[in-house]
Design an enzyme around this catalytic site. Structure first.
Site, short mmCIF file in Angstrom:
data_model
loop_
_atom_site.label_atom_id
_atom_site.label_comp_id
_atom_site.label_asym_id
_atom_site.label_seq_id
_atom_site.Cartn_x
_atom_site.Cartn_y
_atom_site.Cartn_z
N CYS A 26 0.78 -1.24 0.00
CA CYS A 26 0.00 0.00 0.00
C CYS A 26 0.82 1.29 0.00
CB CYS A 26 -0.93 0.01 1.21
SG CYS A 26 -1.98 -1.44 1.33
N HIS B 157 -2.71 6.68 4.28
CA HIS B 157 -1.64 5.71 4.51
C HIS B 157 -0.26 6.22 4.09
CE1 HIS B 157 -0.96 1.09 5.01
NE2 HIS B 157 -0.42 1.83 5.98
#
Length: 506
Positions: free
Chosen positions: A75, A131
């Protein structure tokens, strides 16, 4: 008497020139960038999947499918390269993901795509997953070029409670947004995206970044989506995952229908991308590719992606593009198509691909560094491996125990331990999984990806010169890398110290 005539002609010519310039200066396009989370190669309808994704299939069929498109294996690295146009070895984010208690974020001296688009007048919004770190307020999306933020800062949180690692994680701009507890995030994010589109002034260019939580674990979705797969998929994890993909597809359909109804549609570019390969252990699938999320095999890094836009040339609409494109390329591509400048950034590792996508020209990219991660657990080297090591020219000095992969033309080299390299078919196909018989001390693989996209025929023993050439290139990249930024957890991050929510603590 000739002079007045000359002046009139010059005046008319000047007016025509100005009018021509005004007509040719098209308004910057609106941009909707949709990022799915952990979405596998075999998890979209047009790749032969049983998963129901009619909206994505239709958008892709109308546009250009990117068949040679790459992302990162996990990610944070994918998001960092999308935001900056720079390889993760140049931002210090080459190892792992940023976990909640880490004092770490996308380096503050990096320029983001949102900042570059704001320079040319864009309204910039992010709805969904960040993130990229939050330990300082300066790391938050609203300090990195975005006018607004509705979403969460970490990863893998509960879709309903929005809890992760013992803390609440859902925000409206910089404030904790507790009133949404109990509401399913996919639907929340779609509704917010629709609201932004409906309330936006079409005369002002819009950049809407929509990184969905779906289809990352935990496997959660309203039951009525699961019911659609009762007779199609017997495996429980796969069935719930499929339902999550269908729910996300429906949400994307709602957002794009809102956009079609707006005045912005005819001047909009929609990009769809996954952030990495599907997670086999959580219902995802990348068949027939090898490997999965967190690996450097094609199943970890080859991404589902497409572009839909009325601005595409008619001859490329409905086609499959096989040119080499990487997630980092969106930075110069979208900044350039917006009329922005690439000045003021650190050296980019990316290329403007708009001509490649919109007109079908050759890609300016001829090589792609998948990653070099010296902290990744190395493959144990046994004494029996020493004879193999002598086959490679060690004057290039690249340590082949390091987790790394590089693509040059059609060639791809992998070193160290690339991750699990099995070929896992989706349960609904009823095919047996295939597990490689590589020696446990093997640390070098070579494949011709054009001829062998499923990485079944290792050519490292027969193409020694190619291996040596690529090891030399890997060493060159390694010498440009910055130190890995992966600090230990900071106890000051504890949500109990911040009202029960994950929040900046420095």
């Amino acid at each position: 008497m000739a002079r007045p005539v000359i002046l009139i002609v010059l005046h008319v010519s000047l007016v025509l020139a100005i009018l021509t310039t005004l007509v040719s200066c098209e308004a910057p396009p609106h941009i909707l960038f949709i990022l799915a989370d952990d979405y596998g190669w075999h998890d979209i309808g047009y790749h032969g999947s049983v998963l129901k994704t009619p909206n994505l299939d239709k958008l892709a069929a109308e546009g250009v499918k990117l068949n040679n498109y790459y992302v990162q294996p996990i990610c944070t690295p994918t998001r960092s390269q999308l935001m900056t146009g720079r390889y993760q070895i140049h931002t210090g984010l080459q190892h792992g993901v940023i976990i909640p208690p880490q004092p770490n974020c996308l380096p503050l001296d990096e320029v983001t795509i949102a900042q570059k688009l704001k320079e040319v007048g864009y309204s910039t919004h992010i709805v969904g997953k960040w993130h990229l770190g939050f330990y300082k307020e300066a790391c938050l999306p609203t300090h990195r070029g975005f006018d607004s933020f509705f979403g969460y800062l970490n990863g893998a949180e509960d879709y309903y409670t929005h809890m992760v690692w013992g803390g609440y994680d859902l925000r409206k701009n910089e404030e904790v947004a507790r009133k949404y507890s109990g509401q399913y995030s996919t639907m929340l994010f779609a509704k917010e995206a629709q609201r932004i589109i409906e309330e936006h002034d079409p005369k002002k260019p819009l950049f809407l970044y929509l990184p969905f939580q779906s289809v990352h674990n935990p496997l959660q979705v309203p039951q009525y989506y699961i019911n659609e797969y009762e007779d199609l998929i017997q495996d429980n994890q796969r069935r719930v995952y499929a339902a999550m993909a269908t729910c996300m597809d429906e949400a994307i359909g709602n957002v794009t229908r809102t956009l079609r109804k707006s005045e912005m549609w005819n001047n909009t570019i929609i990009v769809f991308s996954t952030d990495n390969g599907g997670q086999i252990l959580q219902g995802g699938n990348n068949w027939p590719l090898r490997g999965w999320k967190a690996s450097l095999w094609e199943g970890g890094v080859r991404g589902v992606g497409f572009v839909n836009s009325p601005l595409l040339e008619d001859n490329v609409k409905g086609t499959v593009n096989n040119e080499l494109i990487h997630v980092s390329d969106w930075f110069p591509t979208l900044v350039s198509v917006s009329g922005g400048s690439l000045n003021g950034t650190k050296p980019l590792d990316s290329y403007n691909q708009w001509q490649t996508i919109s007109k079908g020209t050759s890609s300016p990219r001829v090589e792609l560094l998948h990653n070099i991660d010296q902290l990744y657990p190395p493959q144990p080297q046994k004494s029996s491996d020493s004879s193999n090591l002598t086959r490679w020219d060690k004057s290039f000095t690249f340590d082949t125990s390091i987790h790394a992969a590089l693509r040059v033309g059609d060639w791809k080299i992998l070193t160290g331990y690339p991750g699990n390299g099995s070929w896992i078919a989706p349960p609904e196909l009823g095919k047996l999984s295939i597990h490689p018989d590589d020696k446990p001390d093997k640390t070098v693989w070579l494949f011709n990806i054009k001829e062998d996209p499923d990485e079944k025929t290792d050519l490292s023993e027969s193409e020694v010169e190619v291996v040596n050439s690529l090891l030399k290139k890997l060493q060159g990249y390694y010498l440009t890398s910055v130190p890995v930024s992966f600090p230990p957890p900071d106890p000051r991050s504890n949500p109990k110290l911040h009202g029960g929510a994950w929040s900046p603590w420095e």
